[in-house]
Scaffold this motif. Structure first.
Motif, PDB file in Angstrom:
ATOM      1  N   LEU A   1       1.046  -1.461   0.078  1.00 32.54           N
ATOM      2  CA  LEU A   1       0.281   0.197   0.039  1.00 32.54           C
ATOM      3  C   LEU A   1       0.437   0.699   0.192  1.00 32.54           C
ATOM      4  N   GLU A   2       1.908   1.053   0.891  1.00 28.11           N
ATOM      5  CA  GLU A   2       2.798   2.412   0.736  1.00 28.11           C
ATOM      6  C   GLU A   2       4.114   2.403  -0.683  1.00 28.11           C
ATOM      7  N   ASN A   3       4.139   0.991  -1.143  1.00 28.08           N
ATOM      8  CA  ASN A   3       5.515   1.336  -1.847  1.00 28.08           C
ATOM      9  C   ASN A   3       6.348   1.352  -1.348  1.00 28.08           C
ATOM     10  N   VAL A   4       6.862   1.152  -0.168  1.00 29.04           N
ATOM     11  CA  VAL A   4       8.539   0.965   0.009  1.00 29.04           C
ATOM     12  C   VAL A   4       9.251   0.167  -0.083  1.00 29.04           C
ATOM     13  N   ASP A   5      10.082  -0.356  -0.182  1.00 29.29           N
ATOM     14  CA  ASP A   5      11.025  -1.392  -0.165  1.00 29.29           C
ATOM     15  C   ASP A   5      10.671  -2.246   1.229  1.00 29.29           C
ATOM     16  N   TRP A   6      11.244  -3.485   0.612  1.00 28.13           N
ATOM     17  CA  TRP A   6      11.256  -4.081   2.325  1.00 28.13           C
ATOM     18  C   TRP A   6      11.908  -3.965   2.805  1.00 28.13           C
ATOM     19  N   MET A   7      13.226  -3.370   2.985  1.00 29.27           N
ATOM     20  CA  MET A   7      14.027  -3.185   4.403  1.00 29.27           C
ATOM     21  C   MET A   7      12.961  -2.357   5.535  1.00 29.27           C
ATOM     22  N   ASP A   8      12.873  -0.820   4.466  1.00 26.22           N
ATOM     23  CA  ASP A   8      11.735  -0.259   4.936  1.00 26.22           C
ATOM     24  C   ASP A   8      10.586  -0.582   5.719  1.00 26.22           C
ATOM     25  N   ALA A   9      10.404  -2.028   5.071  1.00 28.31           N
ATOM     26  CA  ALA A   9       8.601  -2.115   5.320  1.00 28.31           C
ATOM     27  C   ALA A   9       8.793  -2.495   6.682  1.00 28.31           C
ATOM     28  N   VAL A  10       9.918  -3.606   6.672  1.00 29.94           N
ATOM     29  CA  VAL A  10      10.457  -4.660   8.290  1.00 29.94           C
ATOM     30  C   VAL A  10      10.196  -3.621   9.422  1.00 29.94           C
ATOM     31  N   TYR A  11      11.372  -2.323   8.904  1.00 30.84           N
ATOM     32  CA  TYR A  11      11.970  -1.287   9.681  1.00 30.84           C
ATOM     33  C   TYR A  11      10.954  -0.477  10.621  1.00 30.84           C
ATOM     34  N   LEU A  12       9.953  -0.053   9.183  1.00 31.69           N
ATOM     35  CA  LEU A  12       8.141   0.827   9.824  1.00 31.69           C
ATOM     36  C   LEU A  12       7.845  -0.345  10.777  1.00 31.69           C
ATOM     37  N   SER A  13       7.972  -1.572  10.462  1.00 29.63           N
ATOM     38  CA  SER A  13       6.994  -2.239  11.381  1.00 29.63           C
ATOM     39  C   SER A  13       6.951  -2.291  12.544  1.00 29.63           C
ATOM     40  N   VAL A  14       8.491  -2.876  12.274  1.00 29.11           N
ATOM     41  CA  VAL A  14       8.383  -3.189  13.763  1.00 29.11           C
ATOM     42  C   VAL A  14       8.894  -2.083  14.865  1.00 29.11           C
ATOM     43  N   MET A  15       9.028  -0.789  14.077  1.00 22.34           N
ATOM     44  CA  MET A  15       8.975   0.358  14.745  1.00 22.34           C
ATOM     45  C   MET A  15       7.646   0.935  16.149  1.00 22.34           C
ATOM     46  N   SER A  16       6.457   0.613  14.431  1.00 23.30           N
ATOM     47  CA  SER A  16       4.939   0.503  14.837  1.00 23.30           C
ATOM     48  C   SER A  16       4.609  -0.362  15.727  1.00 23.30           C
ATOM     49  N   VAL A  17       5.069  -1.971  15.880  1.00 22.75           N
ATOM     50  CA  VAL A  17       4.109  -2.393  16.939  1.00 22.75           C
ATOM     51  C   VAL A  17       5.298  -2.875  18.395  1.00 22.75           C
ATOM     52  N   THR A  18       6.173  -1.811  18.274  1.00 20.45           N
ATOM     53  CA  THR A  18       6.597  -1.698  19.367  1.00 20.45           C
ATOM     54  C   THR A  18       6.516  -0.520  20.043  1.00 20.45           C
ATOM     55  N   THR A  19       6.420   0.559  19.730  1.00 22.52           N
ATOM     56  CA  THR A  19       5.222   1.560  20.039  1.00 22.52           C
ATOM     57  C   THR A  19       6.891   2.718  19.596  1.00 22.52           C
TER      58      THR A  19
ATOM     59  N   GLY B   1       8.408   4.594  17.122  1.00 17.74           N
ATOM     60  CA  GLY B   1       7.987   5.404  16.069  1.00 17.74           C
ATOM     61  C   GLY B   1       8.822   6.966  16.456  1.00 17.74           C
ATOM     62  N   TYR B   2      10.269   6.421  15.556  1.00 25.06           N
ATOM     63  CA  TYR B   2      10.916   7.578  15.363  1.00 25.06           C
ATOM     64  C   TYR B   2      11.143   9.368  14.693  1.00 25.06           C
ATOM     65  N   GLY B   3       9.800   8.534  13.991  1.00 22.62           N
ATOM     66  CA  GLY B   3       9.564   9.663  13.136  1.00 22.62           C
ATOM     67  C   GLY B   3       9.937  10.028  11.809  1.00 22.62           C
ATOM     68  N   ASP B   4      10.521   8.612  11.231  1.00 26.17           N
ATOM     69  CA  ASP B   4      11.247   8.975  10.475  1.00 26.17           C
ATOM     70  C   ASP B   4      10.614   8.144   9.135  1.00 26.17           C
ATOM     71  N   GLY B   5       8.795   7.206   8.984  1.00 23.43           N
ATOM     72  CA  GLY B   5       8.206   6.666   8.443  1.00 23.43           C
ATOM     73  C   GLY B   5       6.743   6.595   9.003  1.00 23.43           C
ATOM     74  N   SER B   6       6.178   6.690   7.661  1.00 25.76           N
ATOM     75  CA  SER B   6       4.697   6.859   8.645  1.00 25.76           C
ATOM     76  C   SER B   6       3.513   6.096   6.849  1.00 25.76           C
ATOM     77  N   PHE B   7       2.485   5.985   7.549  1.00 22.31           N
ATOM     78  CA  PHE B   7       1.392   6.097   6.361  1.00 22.31           C
ATOM     79  C   PHE B   7       0.763   7.018   5.921  1.00 22.31           C
ATOM     80  N   LYS B   8       1.156   7.458   4.517  1.00 26.70           N
ATOM     81  CA  LYS B   8       0.875   9.078   4.282  1.00 26.70           C
ATOM     82  C   LYS B   8      -0.473   8.562   2.766  1.00 26.70           C
ATOM     83  N   THR B   9      -1.128   6.756   2.731  1.00 26.66           N
ATOM     84  CA  THR B   9      -2.030   6.601   1.921  1.00 26.66           C
ATOM     85  C   THR B   9      -3.481   7.037   2.659  1.00 26.66           C
ATOM     86  N   THR B  10      -4.763   6.131   1.875  1.00 25.99           N
ATOM     87  CA  THR B  10      -6.143   6.502   3.162  1.00 25.99           C
ATOM     88  C   THR B  10      -6.026   5.309   3.069  1.00 25.99           C
ATOM     89  N   ARG B  11      -5.371   4.918   2.465  1.00 24.27           N
ATOM     90  CA  ARG B  11      -6.197   2.965   2.609  1.00 24.27           C
ATOM     91  C   ARG B  11      -4.532   2.465   2.902  1.00 24.27           C
TER      92      ARG B  11
END
Length: 357
Positions: A218-236, A238-248
């Motif tokens: 959905l966010e069209n990021v590479d796999w490393m950034d996707a895993v990185y943002l996922s880990v930062m999200s579930v562990t709360t 949230g550095y702020g260097d990535g987020s969800f930017k689309t409606t879906r």
């Protein structure tokens, strides 16, 4: 007990015919046959048996009442409070749209996404309050969400996990003929620690994996950034260097963040529980194998009689294991002394009758 048992034994020796013979036989007026004298019944009441009429009703054994199902209120209260929290937060967001710095997608989606991110204490930085009013609103949302809603949601998750554990135990016990198995401990009625750890690892991997796949699609990021943002999200984090930017992506995040953060948080608690349980078992094993010393004898001799009883030995070992403390022991002894009115060292039925009045 022997005095009470004697009349009962004597009554058990009486046959059915003897009981019938003890009943006086009435004769008709026209009968010339003399009526035999009534035999004395061999059934008599022991003088030491307590009269049931003097025993309070609340001391008599009662049939156990069926346990009330509390699953619906817990889940319903958590759902209602979450709905109320999101509704108020979204209204506050709508009435102060200009007070937020936001990468806009859809106002309703952005409002719900902002409330969920605030509730989960992630803080991506893609939606931030910039005016005093919106900053005050954010403070209220954080305090209420973190202090109240998260606590209630955690209770709901714990209840659902307990129901799941009961279902797993029932299914394993029905499928296995052994009293215990590798998955559950049927004798103690709970899952083994290794099972909880396994479920915790699965929950963490599944939450991170689902988030990484959706971020990639959905966010069209590479796999490393996707895993990185996922880990930062579930562990709360949230550095702020990535987020969800689309409606879906924000619609997905509103559901995924709420579920995954609670699941991963509970999973890490399982890991901590496993570590603590392993440490307690190691300490208990060492204590039980250790020889009793003279110092232990004096420490366990609570009544200062020069010897220790079996109960004193058990209490001493439980204190060494950290299962019970001096404060708890004194509280239990104080409760015993309140019931033992005559300081006999034991609790009897008359003591309970007097205390209950």
């Amino acid at each position: 007990m022997e005095e009470m048992a004697q009349p009962l034994l004597s009554s058990s020796r009486c046959g059915h015919s003897e009981i019938e013979e003890s009943i006086p036989i009435s004769s008709s007026p026209s009968s010339d046959v003399a009526t035999p004298p009534p035999l004395k019944s061999c059934l008599h009441r022991a003088r030491t048996a307590p009269a049931m009429s003097v025993i309070p009703v609340d001391l008599l054994p009662h049939d156990s009442e069926p346990a009330l199902d509390t699953s619906s209120p817990i889940i319903m209260h958590a759902s209602l409070l979450l709905l109320l929290y999101l509704s108020l937060g979204m209204l506050a967001y709508f009435f102060n749209l200009r007070g937020f710095s936001v990468v806009q997608t859809h106002p309703a989606v952005d409002a719900m996404y902002f409330c969920i991110v605030t509730l989960c204490t992630i803080g991506y930085g893609d939606i931030t309050p910039v005016t005093p009013v919106t900053k005050a609103i954010a403070c209220v949302l954080v305090l209420v969400g973190f202090g109240l809603i998260n606590a209630l949601l955690t209770n709901a998750v714990n209840h659902l996990l307990n129901l799941q554990e009961s279902a797993i135990i029932d299914s394993v016990c029905c499928a296995s003929t052994r009293p215990t198995s590798y998955i559950v401990d049927a004798e103690k009625g709970r899952m083994r620690i290794r099972t909880k750890v396994g479920l915790a690892v699965v929950a963490v991997v599944l939450s991170i994996g689902v988030g990484a796949v959706v971020l990639r699609l959905l966010e069209n990021v590479d796999w490393m950034d996707a895993v990185y943002l996922s880990v930062m999200s579930v562990t709360t984090v949230g550095y702020g260097d990535g987020s969800f930017k689309t409606t879906r992506g924000r619609i997905f995040a509103s559901i995924w963040l709420l579920v995954s953060t609670l699941a991963v948080g509970k999973a890490f608690l399982y890991l901590v529980e496993a570590r603590i349980n392993k440490r307690h078992k190691r300490i208990a094993k060492w204590i039980l194998k250790r020889d009793l010393t003279v110092k232990d004898l004096f420490a366990a001799d609570l009544n200062q009689k020069g010897f220790i009883s079996k109960s004193e030995f058990v209490i001493h070992k439980l204190k060494e294991m950290g299962r019970i403390g001096e404060k708890e022991i004194l509280s239990i002894c104080d409760q015993f002394n309140k019931i033992d009115l005559y300081n006999t060292g034991k609790i009897t039925l008359p003591d309970l009758v007097i205390v209950s009045r």
